[in-house]
Design a protein around this motif. Structure first.
Motif, PDB file in Angstrom:
ATOM      1  N   GLY A  69      75.175  31.212 113.259  1.00 33.10           N
ATOM      2  CA  GLY A  69      74.166  32.134 113.611  1.00 33.10           C
ATOM      3  C   GLY A  69      74.777  33.628 113.155  1.00 33.10           C
ATOM      4  O   GLY A  69      73.892  34.428 113.576  1.00 33.10           O
ATOM      5  N   GLU A  70      75.837  33.766 112.838  1.00 30.95           N
ATOM      6  CA  GLU A  70      76.475  35.137 112.354  1.00 30.95           C
ATOM      7  C   GLU A  70      75.543  35.629 111.220  1.00 30.95           C
ATOM      8  O   GLU A  70      75.436  35.057 110.135  1.00 30.95           O
ATOM      9  N   GLY A  71      75.124  36.889 111.522  1.00 31.89           N
ATOM     10  CA  GLY A  71      74.379  37.370 110.348  1.00 31.89           C
ATOM     11  C   GLY A  71      73.041  36.619 110.100  1.00 31.89           C
ATOM     12  O   GLY A  71      72.462  35.894 110.832  1.00 31.89           O
ATOM     13  N   ARG A  72      72.234  37.365 108.973  1.00 31.29           N
ATOM     14  CA  ARG A  72      71.110  36.656 108.607  1.00 31.29           C
ATOM     15  C   ARG A  72      70.982  35.566 107.627  1.00 31.29           C
ATOM     16  O   ARG A  72      70.102  34.634 107.429  1.00 31.29           O
ATOM     17  N   GLY A  73      72.012  35.551 106.819  1.00 26.72           N
ATOM     18  CA  GLY A  73      72.037  34.797 105.517  1.00 26.72           C
ATOM     19  C   GLY A  73      71.687  33.362 105.683  1.00 26.72           C
ATOM     20  O   GLY A  73      70.896  32.649 104.964  1.00 26.72           O
ATOM     21  N   VAL A 117      72.165  25.891 116.422  1.00 22.50           N
ATOM     22  CA  VAL A 117      72.491  27.235 115.971  1.00 22.50           C
ATOM     23  C   VAL A 117      73.801  27.582 116.859  1.00 22.50           C
ATOM     24  O   VAL A 117      73.686  27.840 117.966  1.00 22.50           O
ATOM     25  N   GLY A 118      74.800  28.002 115.925  1.00 23.68           N
ATOM     26  CA  GLY A 118      75.972  28.660 116.680  1.00 23.68           C
ATOM     27  C   GLY A 118      75.505  30.065 117.181  1.00 23.68           C
ATOM     28  O   GLY A 118      74.930  30.942 116.751  1.00 23.68           O
ATOM     29  N   ILE A 119      75.929  30.139 118.599  1.00 26.17           N
ATOM     30  CA  ILE A 119      75.712  31.520 119.133  1.00 26.17           C
ATOM     31  C   ILE A 119      77.028  31.885 120.053  1.00 26.17           C
ATOM     32  O   ILE A 119      78.050  31.205 119.885  1.00 26.17           O
ATOM     33  N   THR A 120      77.150  33.074 120.568  1.00 26.48           N
ATOM     34  CA  THR A 120      78.408  33.497 121.349  1.00 26.48           C
ATOM     35  C   THR A 120      77.648  34.123 122.545  1.00 26.48           C
ATOM     36  O   THR A 120      76.412  34.096 122.484  1.00 26.48           O
ATOM     37  N   ASP A 121      78.668  34.659 123.273  1.00 29.01           N
ATOM     38  CA  ASP A 121      77.800  35.176 124.689  1.00 29.01           C
ATOM     39  C   ASP A 121      77.218  36.614 124.394  1.00 29.01           C
ATOM     40  O   ASP A 121      76.267  36.850 125.049  1.00 29.01           O
ATOM     41  N   ILE A 125      74.291  26.682 120.389  1.00 27.62           N
ATOM     42  CA  ILE A 125      75.501  25.862 120.916  1.00 27.62           C
ATOM     43  C   ILE A 125      76.484  26.826 120.711  1.00 27.62           C
ATOM     44  O   ILE A 125      76.574  27.706 119.772  1.00 27.62           O
ATOM     45  N   PHE A 126      77.350  26.800 121.609  1.00 31.32           N
ATOM     46  CA  PHE A 126      78.412  27.819 121.553  1.00 31.32           C
ATOM     47  C   PHE A 126      79.363  27.927 120.403  1.00 31.32           C
ATOM     48  O   PHE A 126      79.810  26.709 119.977  1.00 31.32           O
ATOM     49  N   SER A 127      79.810  28.931 119.578  1.00 36.04           N
ATOM     50  CA  SER A 127      80.693  28.875 118.515  1.00 36.04           C
ATOM     51  C   SER A 127      81.327  30.107 118.336  1.00 36.04           C
ATOM     52  O   SER A 127      80.655  31.037 118.407  1.00 36.04           O
ATOM     53  N   PRO A 128      82.603  30.373 118.532  1.00 37.26           N
ATOM     54  CA  PRO A 128      83.336  31.570 118.539  1.00 37.26           C
ATOM     55  C   PRO A 128      82.816  32.511 116.886  1.00 37.26           C
ATOM     56  O   PRO A 128      82.919  31.684 116.134  1.00 37.26           O
ATOM     57  N   PHE A 183      75.111  24.671 107.427  1.00 37.71           N
ATOM     58  CA  PHE A 183      75.055  25.707 106.778  1.00 37.71           C
ATOM     59  C   PHE A 183      76.252  26.671 107.370  1.00 37.71           C
ATOM     60  O   PHE A 183      76.030  27.411 108.160  1.00 37.71           O
ATOM     61  N   TYR A 184      77.280  26.327 106.880  1.00 42.29           N
ATOM     62  CA  TYR A 184      78.748  27.090 106.972  1.00 42.29           C
ATOM     63  C   TYR A 184      79.308  27.327 108.617  1.00 42.29           C
ATOM     64  O   TYR A 184      79.745  28.156 108.997  1.00 42.29           O
ATOM     65  N   GLU A 185      78.837  26.181 109.187  1.00 40.92           N
ATOM     66  CA  GLU A 185      79.071  26.220 110.915  1.00 40.92           C
ATOM     67  C   GLU A 185      80.581  25.555 111.162  1.00 40.92           C
ATOM     68  O   GLU A 185      80.412  24.148 110.597  1.00 40.92           O
ATOM     69  N   MET A 186      81.455  26.251 111.561  1.00 38.51           N
ATOM     70  CA  MET A 186      82.782  25.371 111.568  1.00 38.51           C
ATOM     71  C   MET A 186      82.504  24.188 112.575  1.00 38.51           C
ATOM     72  O   MET A 186      83.243  23.280 112.616  1.00 38.51           O
ATOM     73  N   LEU A 187      81.583  24.277 113.550  1.00 39.13           N
ATOM     74  CA  LEU A 187      81.379  23.094 114.525  1.00 39.13           C
ATOM     75  C   LEU A 187      80.948  21.630 113.921  1.00 39.13           C
ATOM     76  O   LEU A 187      81.567  20.488 114.061  1.00 39.13           O
TER      77      LEU A 187
END
Length: 380
Positions: free
Chosen positions: A9-13, A37-41, A60-63, A112-116
């Motif tokens: 979820g980092e950025g738009r790409g 979708v990876g999110i943060t606080d 879903i939480f992802s640093p 899509f490039y999520e480390m999880l």
């Protein structure tokens, strides 16, 4: 075919790429059953994605990455410290990913490039095949362009990229142009995934330069460039503007960040000055707009994008807001680059469907030692 997405979820790409692939799959009669979708606080699921993605979305939480609040520089050390700090919630997220895959029972997972995704497949070993899609996977190709004298950032980027794709059946590397596949790396080179808003636009030749300013330092450089070229018409979108249009003088106007208006301006400009995000440079190339690509400080991936974009002929790489460099480049820009780019983009529909069909026919069988074997390979 039932497809489940896992999206950084980092950025738009990566999010816009997921929207584009969902449209391809739905057009072909396949079922996109949801997205994790990876999110943060501090960062939730962006509205532009939740409003357009038609299947259920599970945050879903992802640093995330850590940037300097003042300079917008990427801070790798703080990013690593943050990841260690959130080790326990991160582990819970891995189990959540595994459980959702088990409950939804898709035919294939697209990451899509999520480390999880990579770590879930490395440590918890779901049996559903996974395909990973990102421009970053082009780093495993012999033609990948990289800046010199950035060993630390190169290693951090390489490790992070590997962590996203453990256990994948295939890595689909988005590229500015056609390149040979690399079977030894499970790597296939594919065209960019662009949002429909771009492909629906009808570009025209303009007489103004367009700038997208995200770094505080770039605003200062923009003003300096404007003073050096006071007769050159420039329009700039940046986050420091709170009104739709802020007229500075007869040839410089600032605009508040507005995605739809920015696309309209991009379709009508002569050239664009932007950071070296892969998505934005590809959009400019599709519309036939040469780009001055300025990587964010310490952002190794964007530094690579700028060099690779220059190789592909979509623009010129720079380390600052240098209008002299852009103006010198424009008379030599190959106008056929956009035609070749569009032709390459048009092949994507069939290449993506073929890759997911291959994965759905496969059986994912990651071994218990797969994770550590790959880590040893990375650190050689």
């Amino acid at each position: 075919m039932r497809v489940l997405f896992l999206v950084q979820g980092e950025g738009r790409g990566h999010l816009t790429q997921a929207l584009s692939l969902a449209q391809i799959l739905q057009t072909a009669g396949h079922d996109v059953i949801g997205a994790l979708v990876g999110i943060t606080d501090e960062r939730g699921v962006p509205a532009f994605f939740s409003e357009k993605f038609t299947a259920p979305i599970t945050p879903i939480f992802s640093p995330g990455l850590v940037y300097n609040a003042g300079t917008n520089e990427l801070e790798p050390f703080k990013t690593t410290v943050q990841a260690i700090r959130y080790a326990k919630p991160f582990w819970r997220s891995l189990k959540q990913v595994r459980d959702v895959i088990g409950q939804q029972r898709p035919d294939v997972v697209v990451n899509f490039y999520e480390m999880l995704g990579g770590l879930t497949y490395a440590l918890l070993r779901p049996t559903v095949p996974m395909v990973c899609i990102a421009h970053q996977y082009f780093a495993f190709h012999p033609n990948f362009q990289r800046p010199k004298k950035q060993w630390f950032y190169r290693q951090a980027f390489k490790i992070n990229t590997r962590l996203t794709c453990f256990g994948a059946e295939e890595l689909l590397a988005l590229s500015f142009d056609k390149q040979a596949d690399e079977p030894s790396q499970r790597l296939r080179v594919v065209p960019p995934l662009l949002r429909q808003e771009i492909t629906d636009l009808k570009p025209v030749d303009g007489d103004f330069l367009l700038a997208y300013v995200t770094q505080p330092g770039l605003k200062t450089e923009l003003l300096k460039a404007h003073q050096q070229h006071p007769t050159l018409q420039m329009d700039a979108f940046h986050s420091g503007v709170n009104v739709p249009d802020q007229v500075i003088d007869d040839t410089l106007t600032y605009h508040a960040i507005d995605g739809k208006r920015f696309l309209d301006f991009m379709s009508r400009c002569k050239a664009i000055v932007t950071t070296a995000g892969f998505e934005s440079v590809c959009e400019a190339a599709y519309l036939g707009k040469p780009a001055l690509m300025i990587p964010q400080p310490n952002h190794f991936e964007q530094a690579c994008n700028a060099i690779d974009g220059q190789r592909a002929g979509v623009g010129v790489a720079a380390d600052r807001f240098d209008l002299e460099q852009l103006l010198a480049y424009l008379p030599h820009h190959d106008l056929q680059v956009s035609d070749r780019f569009r032709s390459w983009y048009a092949q994507g529909y069939f290449l993506f469907l073929a890759a997911l069909n291959r994965a759905a026919m496969a059986k994912s069988k990651p071994s218990g030692g797969f994770f550590w074997t790959r880590m040893r390979h990375i650190l050689r």
